[in-house]
Enzyme design. Sequence first.
Site, PDB file in Angstrom:
ATOM      1  N   ASN A 214       0.807  -1.223   0.000  1.00  0.00           N
ATOM      2  CA  ASN A 214       0.000   0.000   0.000  1.00  0.00           C
ATOM      3  C   ASN A 214       0.839   1.271   0.000  1.00  0.00           C
ATOM      4  O   ASN A 214       0.291   2.363   0.111  1.00  0.00           O
ATOM      5  CB  ASN A 214      -0.939   0.016   1.210  1.00  0.00           C
ATOM      6  N   LYS A 215       2.152   1.155  -0.109  1.00  0.00           N
ATOM      7  CA  LYS A 215       3.009   2.339  -0.072  1.00  0.00           C
ATOM      8  C   LYS A 215       3.105   2.990  -1.456  1.00  0.00           C
ATOM      9  O   LYS A 215       2.619   2.463  -2.455  1.00  0.00           O
ATOM     10  CB  LYS A 215       4.393   1.975   0.447  1.00  0.00           C
ATOM     11  N   ILE A 216       3.794   4.133  -1.530  1.00  0.00           N
ATOM     12  CA  ILE A 216       3.852   4.890  -2.776  1.00  0.00           C
ATOM     13  C   ILE A 216       4.513   4.090  -3.887  1.00  0.00           C
ATOM     14  O   ILE A 216       4.171   4.203  -5.054  1.00  0.00           O
ATOM     15  CB  ILE A 216       4.556   6.248  -2.567  1.00  0.00           C
TER      16      ILE A 216
END
Length: 380
Positions: A214-216
Amino acid sequence: MSDQLIRFIRDYYATNEFIPLHAPVFPGREKEYVADTIESTVVSSVGKYVDRFEHNMAAYTGSQRAVATVNGTTALHISLKLAGVERGDLVITQPLTFVATCNAIAYCNAEPVFVDVDRNTLGLSATALETWLEENASLDADGVCRTRADNKVIRACVPMHTFGHPADLDGLGAVANRWNIALVEDAAESLGSLYKGRHTGTFGALGTLSFNGNKIMTTGGGGMILASEELAARAKHLTTTAKKPHDFEYIHDEVGYNYRMPNLNAALGCAQLEQLEAFIDKKRALAAAYEEYLSGTALEFIKEPENCRSNYWLNAVICEDKADRDELLETTNKQGVMTRPIWALMNHLSMYKNCRKGELSYAEFLEERVVNLPSSVLPK
């Protein structure tokens, strides 16, 4: 307000389908690099993509060196150990954070101490940190920071750059230096974020990143330690089961950890890192659109701090009160637009409820009001 916001989000993403909070996108060479790794059969904890990913991440962040790990929590665990955190020590951090921050402290058999955040950054407050230390601590004859009440060593402080917004690193660094405690940055959410032109995670003794799904940008699961050459060498040794180099013998010289990032994950990371600046541009464009749309409404959009570049990992708003927060969460999620509240404060969780803490008025205010809005990078 909720229905209008839902329509704005659907129009921006040009879909009437379910809209997640933050989904990964793979528009580059991800398949090529992962397929190359599979074809080579070198898919585990060594390989050219691990080396390349570490080298490229160090260059991107400006860190002397970077060490890849299996996730961000393991990166923070090892960083705390390298900062000297030992059994029975205290580590000051913020209550408004993801639980991994505190879990990593607990892995060291240390105890978190919670002090308040700044309202504008959502990150650890230098003023609150200084206040708690002045009221509870002193430096002993050897310059070690200890609590006056029970002589516990206060070894480190861990700010977390919430939703990608840099904390007050100048202020926190100055307080940490005055009190002789290590600054270890939890930069899990702030890859690509800059504080006065310098990358988060490079101000303290060590910094950590996360590449969760779910990170960039993502490696599926993964983390990174940012450190000096000397500390990074120690980190590499500890995360590689403390195995001494040898052509064929298995010799381990201390308790180590199997925290290595697999080559397969690193291949994905190399391809994602090539596109990171494009991801940030799109996320900042989304943030600007949210800010413009929400101007003059009852929802306060959380903007990047002054003299910073935020990656706007998760866009967030502050509602007028908890009732309005709950209504927004219920309405959006029922209509297929994922929103989420900010985390429960760490001192409200059963395993950390008895930890020491300062006055937490801003953290408590934000806990009841903050909502995260859909923040995925547009795939096109």
